[in-house]
Design a protein around this motif. Structure first.
Motif, mmCIF file in Angstrom:
data_model
loop_
_atom_site.group_PDB
_atom_site.id
_atom_site.type_symbol
_atom_site.label_atom_id
_atom_site.label_comp_id
_atom_site.label_asym_id
_atom_site.label_seq_id
_atom_site.Cartn_x
_atom_site.Cartn_y
_atom_site.Cartn_z
ATOM 1 N N GLN A 114 0.832 -1.202 0.000
ATOM 2 C CA GLN A 114 0.000 0.000 0.000
ATOM 3 C C GLN A 114 0.868 1.254 0.000
ATOM 4 O OE1 GLN A 114 -2.080 0.415 3.932
ATOM 5 N NE2 GLN A 114 -0.994 -1.505 4.398
ATOM 6 N N TRP A 115 0.252 2.354 -0.376
ATOM 7 C CA TRP A 115 0.938 3.635 -0.391
ATOM 8 C C TRP A 115 0.632 4.379 0.893
ATOM 9 C CZ3 TRP A 115 4.368 5.088 -4.120
ATOM 10 C CH2 TRP A 115 4.387 4.307 -5.290
ATOM 11 N N ILE A 116 1.669 4.848 1.565
ATOM 12 C CA ILE A 116 1.507 5.553 2.831
ATOM 13 C C ILE A 116 2.262 6.883 2.765
ATOM 14 C CG2 ILE A 116 1.273 3.396 4.117
ATOM 15 C CD1 ILE A 116 4.169 3.792 5.079
ATOM 16 N N PRO A 117 1.892 7.853 3.616
ATOM 17 C CA PRO A 117 2.592 9.145 3.611
ATOM 18 C C PRO A 117 4.057 8.989 4.018
ATOM 19 C CG PRO A 117 0.491 9.309 4.754
ATOM 20 C CD PRO A 117 0.738 7.852 4.533
ATOM 21 N N LYS A 118 4.911 9.751 3.396
ATOM 22 C CA LYS A 118 6.322 9.753 3.768
ATOM 23 C C LYS A 118 6.483 10.353 5.164
ATOM 24 C CE LYS A 118 8.149 10.262 -0.925
ATOM 25 N NZ LYS A 118 8.961 11.105 -1.849
ATOM 26 N N ARG A 119 7.432 9.818 5.917
ATOM 27 C CA ARG A 119 7.667 10.335 7.260
ATOM 28 C C ARG A 119 8.276 11.724 7.227
ATOM 29 N NH1 ARG A 119 10.044 5.088 10.625
ATOM 30 N NH2 ARG A 119 8.171 3.762 10.383
ATOM 31 N N ARG A 120 9.041 11.967 6.181
ATOM 32 C CA ARG A 120 9.649 13.292 6.019
ATOM 33 C C ARG A 120 9.238 13.859 4.672
ATOM 34 N NH1 ARG A 120 15.913 12.444 8.134
ATOM 35 N NH2 ARG A 120 15.394 11.813 10.304
ATOM 36 N N GLY A 121 8.836 15.091 4.684
ATOM 37 C CA GLY A 121 8.450 15.729 3.441
ATOM 38 C C GLY A 121 7.047 15.353 3.008
ATOM 39 N N GLU A 122 6.697 15.734 1.813
ATOM 40 C CA GLU A 122 5.368 15.476 1.290
ATOM 41 C C GLU A 122 5.396 14.283 0.334
ATOM 42 O OE1 GLU A 122 4.027 19.048 -0.520
ATOM 43 O OE2 GLU A 122 3.934 20.184 1.358
ATOM 44 N N GLY A 123 4.217 13.843 -0.026
ATOM 45 C CA GLY A 123 4.118 12.743 -0.976
ATOM 46 C C GLY A 123 3.921 11.399 -0.305
ATOM 47 N N LEU A 124 3.913 10.361 -1.125
ATOM 48 C CA LEU A 124 3.661 9.003 -0.646
ATOM 49 C C LEU A 124 4.815 8.074 -1.000
ATOM 50 C CD1 LEU A 124 -0.037 8.702 -1.895
ATOM 51 C CD2 LEU A 124 0.700 9.286 0.425
ATOM 52 N N LYS A 125 4.909 6.997 -0.273
ATOM 53 C CA LYS A 125 5.883 5.950 -0.590
ATOM 54 C C LYS A 125 5.182 4.599 -0.532
ATOM 55 C CE LYS A 125 7.624 4.979 4.072
ATOM 56 N NZ LYS A 125 8.842 4.782 4.904
ATOM 57 N N GLU A 126 5.679 3.655 -1.297
ATOM 58 C CA GLU A 126 5.064 2.336 -1.331
ATOM 59 C C GLU A 126 5.589 1.480 -0.190
ATOM 60 O OE1 GLU A 126 3.863 -0.435 -4.957
ATOM 61 O OE2 GLU A 126 5.976 -0.685 -4.438
ATOM 62 N N GLU A 127 4.676 0.982 0.605
ATOM 63 C CA GLU A 127 5.022 0.100 1.708
ATOM 64 C C GLU A 127 4.798 -1.345 1.269
ATOM 65 O OE1 GLU A 127 6.106 -0.273 5.941
ATOM 66 O OE2 GLU A 127 6.227 1.316 4.434
ATOM 67 N N PRO A 128 5.807 -2.195 1.368
ATOM 68 C CA PRO A 128 5.646 -3.586 0.919
ATOM 69 C C PRO A 128 4.715 -4.370 1.831
ATOM 70 C CG PRO A 128 7.743 -3.304 2.029
ATOM 71 C CD PRO A 128 7.159 -1.927 1.880
ATOM 72 N N ALA A 129 4.208 -5.472 1.328
ATOM 73 C CA ALA A 129 3.333 -6.338 2.118
ATOM 74 C C ALA A 129 4.126 -6.961 3.265
ATOM 75 C CB ALA A 129 2.748 -7.431 1.231
ATOM 76 N N THR A 130 3.456 -7.185 4.394
ATOM 77 C CA THR A 130 4.108 -7.791 5.557
ATOM 78 C C THR A 130 3.180 -8.847 6.169
ATOM 79 O OG1 THR A 130 3.218 -6.125 7.087
ATOM 80 C CG2 THR A 130 5.368 -5.674 6.092
ATOM 81 N N ALA A 131 3.763 -9.733 6.955
ATOM 82 C CA ALA A 131 2.994 -10.758 7.661
ATOM 83 C C ALA A 131 3.708 -11.110 8.956
ATOM 84 C CB ALA A 131 2.826 -12.000 6.794
ATOM 85 N N THR A 132 2.936 -11.282 10.019
ATOM 86 C CA THR A 132 3.483 -11.653 11.326
ATOM 87 C C THR A 132 2.580 -12.692 11.962
ATOM 88 O OG1 THR A 132 4.366 -9.408 11.645
ATOM 89 C CG2 THR A 132 4.203 -10.819 13.592
ATOM 90 N N LEU A 133 3.183 -13.742 12.486
ATOM 91 C CA LEU A 133 2.419 -14.780 13.169
ATOM 92 C C LEU A 133 2.835 -14.826 14.639
ATOM 93 C CD1 LEU A 133 0.415 -17.167 13.030
ATOM 94 C CD2 LEU A 133 2.370 -18.648 12.571
ATOM 95 N N GLU A 134 1.843 -14.779 15.525
ATOM 96 C CA GLU A 134 2.086 -14.845 16.960
ATOM 97 C C GLU A 134 1.419 -16.089 17.549
ATOM 98 O OE1 GLU A 134 2.096 -10.339 18.509
ATOM 99 O OE2 GLU A 134 0.251 -10.914 17.467
ATOM 100 N N THR A 135 2.013 -16.618 18.602
ATOM 101 C CA THR A 135 1.474 -17.782 19.298
ATOM 102 C C THR A 135 1.243 -17.417 20.757
ATOM 103 O OG1 THR A 135 2.716 -19.260 17.832
ATOM 104 C CG2 THR A 135 1.836 -20.217 19.858
ATOM 105 N N TRP A 136 0.114 -17.874 21.300
ATOM 106 C CA TRP A 136 -0.220 -17.580 22.694
ATOM 107 C C TRP A 136 0.614 -18.477 23.605
ATOM 108 C CZ3 TRP A 136 -2.783 -13.753 24.992
ATOM 109 C CH2 TRP A 136 -3.227 -13.906 26.297
ATOM 110 N N ILE A 137 1.553 -17.858 24.313
ATOM 111 C CA ILE A 137 2.465 -18.590 25.198
ATOM 112 C C ILE A 137 2.534 -17.873 26.537
ATOM 113 C CG2 ILE A 137 4.822 -19.426 25.522
ATOM 114 C CD1 ILE A 137 5.171 -19.356 22.488
#
Length: 209
Positions: free
Chosen positions: A98-121
């Motif tokens: 997805q496209w998200i706002p840049k942390r510095r300056g104006e405009g957008l940057k493309e954020e790559p897909a991510t995945a995280t798996l958690e286990t209840w321990i």
């Protein structure tokens, strides 16, 4: 698999964060998701499938087009799904490209897909996998099904039930064997087949002698 909690934001037609707490249904093993056409039922299935496999529940929807058109770039798209298998509880978080706002300056940057798996321990969720390929492999191991098998056996998309019952018998047999873990019985069957052949050959040798 028992569904526990489904959360998603800026996903499908939903602009804001949505939370579906399935634990409110108690220990019921069967429940119905119903509503008029366009109410968002398919989006719920899309969210579950996307969280598990990074794909929607139908072949006509690409995972890169699941972000809501109604949300601003300041609103992050994500799906978080909590589920249990046997005595273990897991939580998987996925974010599409997805496209998200840049942390510095104006405009957008493309954020790559991510995945995280958690286990209840020990009364807390602990991150066990944080790379897409690792999460994908772990989900397959936990559920014992890949994406195609999950759709065919667990979540049949609208209009595709006919496709399930028309699958060739060999493929359907393989899916059912994996789903119900009957491989050991198939091995036992093969063992006795070999024994029958062996005994038959011994009898033939005795008769010839």
């Amino acid at each position: 698999m028992r569904t526990r909690l489904l959360e998603f934001q800026a996903f499908g037609p939903y602009k804001d964060k949505q939370t579906l707490d399935f634990t409110k249904l108690g220990e019921e093993s069967l429940f119905l998701i119903t509503g008029p056409t366009g109410a968002g039922k398919t989006t719920i299935f899309d969210a579950i499938c996307f969280s598990l496999y990074g794909k929607a529940s139908g072949t006509d929807r690409d995972h890169d087009t699941l972000r809501s058109d109604f949300s601003s770039h300041d609103t992050e798209t994500f799906v978080r799904f909590t589920f249990s298998v046997k005595d273990e509880t897991y939580r998987v978080l996925r974010k599409p490209k997805q496209w998200i706002p840049k942390r510095r300056g104006e405009g957008l940057k493309e954020e790559p897909a991510t995945a995280t798996l958690e286990t209840w321990i020990d009364d807390a969720f602990v991150v066990t996998d944080s790379k897409i390929n690792e999460v994908n492999d772990k989900i397959k191991t936990i559920l014992g099904l890949d994406y195609d098998q999950f759709l065919k056996m667990i979540m049949i998309p609208q209009g595709e039930f006919r496709r399930l019952i028309s699958e060739n018998s060999q493929e359907r047999e393989q899916i059912l064997q994996k789903l119900f873990q009957t491989a050991k019985y198939a091995q036992l069957q093969d063992y006795f087949k070999d024994k029958v052949k062996e005994q038959a050959q011994q009898l033939a040798n005795l008769q010839q002698g």
